[in-house]
Motif scaffolding. Structure first.
Motif, PDB file in Angstrom:
ATOM      1  N   VAL A  48      89.890  32.567 151.053  1.00 44.56           N
ATOM      2  CA  VAL A  48      89.611  31.454 150.014  1.00 44.56           C
ATOM      3  C   VAL A  48      88.754  32.097 148.736  1.00 44.56           C
ATOM      4  N   VAL A  66      93.058  27.383 143.372  1.00 45.63           N
ATOM      5  CA  VAL A  66      91.865  27.312 143.906  1.00 45.63           C
ATOM      6  C   VAL A  66      90.836  27.834 142.974  1.00 45.63           C
ATOM      7  N   ASP A  92      95.139  21.726 150.894  1.00 48.89           N
ATOM      8  CA  ASP A  92      93.915  22.188 151.142  1.00 48.89           C
ATOM      9  C   ASP A  92      93.482  21.720 152.432  1.00 48.89           C
ATOM     10  N   TYR A  96      87.917  25.409 157.840  1.00 46.09           N
ATOM     11  CA  TYR A  96      87.418  26.432 156.791  1.00 46.09           C
ATOM     12  C   TYR A  96      86.245  26.962 157.537  1.00 46.09           C
TER      13      TYR A  96
END
Length: 129
Positions: A48, A66, A92, A96
């Motif tokens: 990311v 992003v 999204d 994470y």
């Protein structure tokens, strides 16, 4: 000993903002690149964003905007790294992960999982309409 502890994930609506934080302990990571990866259901873990020890930043080249919506930052005094996520989209949604480079004062813009030795436990971000 060495831990990366993430916080800030949760359930949000599309268009909302969310700030993920990663607190490192057991080692001073000011000389390491720090990064965020994410893994959606049925997908591989993808890069990311990353920020080097010098403050150089890089975002994924994917087509989900992003670069226009996310901001990675770090606070070396607090040994933390954050990911500000704005205008969140359904795509999204993912787990994470925070990660730290395995060595110090290396190259900028490291985007491979193999470059990162220390990992957080992951935090779930779910975006709904």
């Amino acid at each position: 000993q060495v831990q990366l502890v993430e916080s800030g994930g949760g359930l949000v609506q599309a268009g909302d903002s969310l700030r993920l934080s990663c607190a490192a302990s057991g080692r001073d990571f000011s000389g390491h690149s720090m990064a965020w990866f994410r893994q959606a259901p049925g997908r591989e873990r993808d890069f990311v964003a990353a920020i080097s020890w010098s403050g150089a930043v890089r975002y994924t080249d994917s087509t989900n905007s992003v670069r226009e919506r996310f901001i990675i930052s770090r606070d070396n005094a607090k040994n933390t790294v954050s990911l500000q996520m704005n205008s969140l989209k359904l795509e999204d949604t993912a787990v994470y992960y925070c990660a730290a480079e395995g060595s110090e004062y290396g190259r900028n813009w490291l985007v491979s999982q193999a470059d990162y030795h220390y990992w957080g436990q992951g935090t779930q971000v779910t975006v709904s309409s």
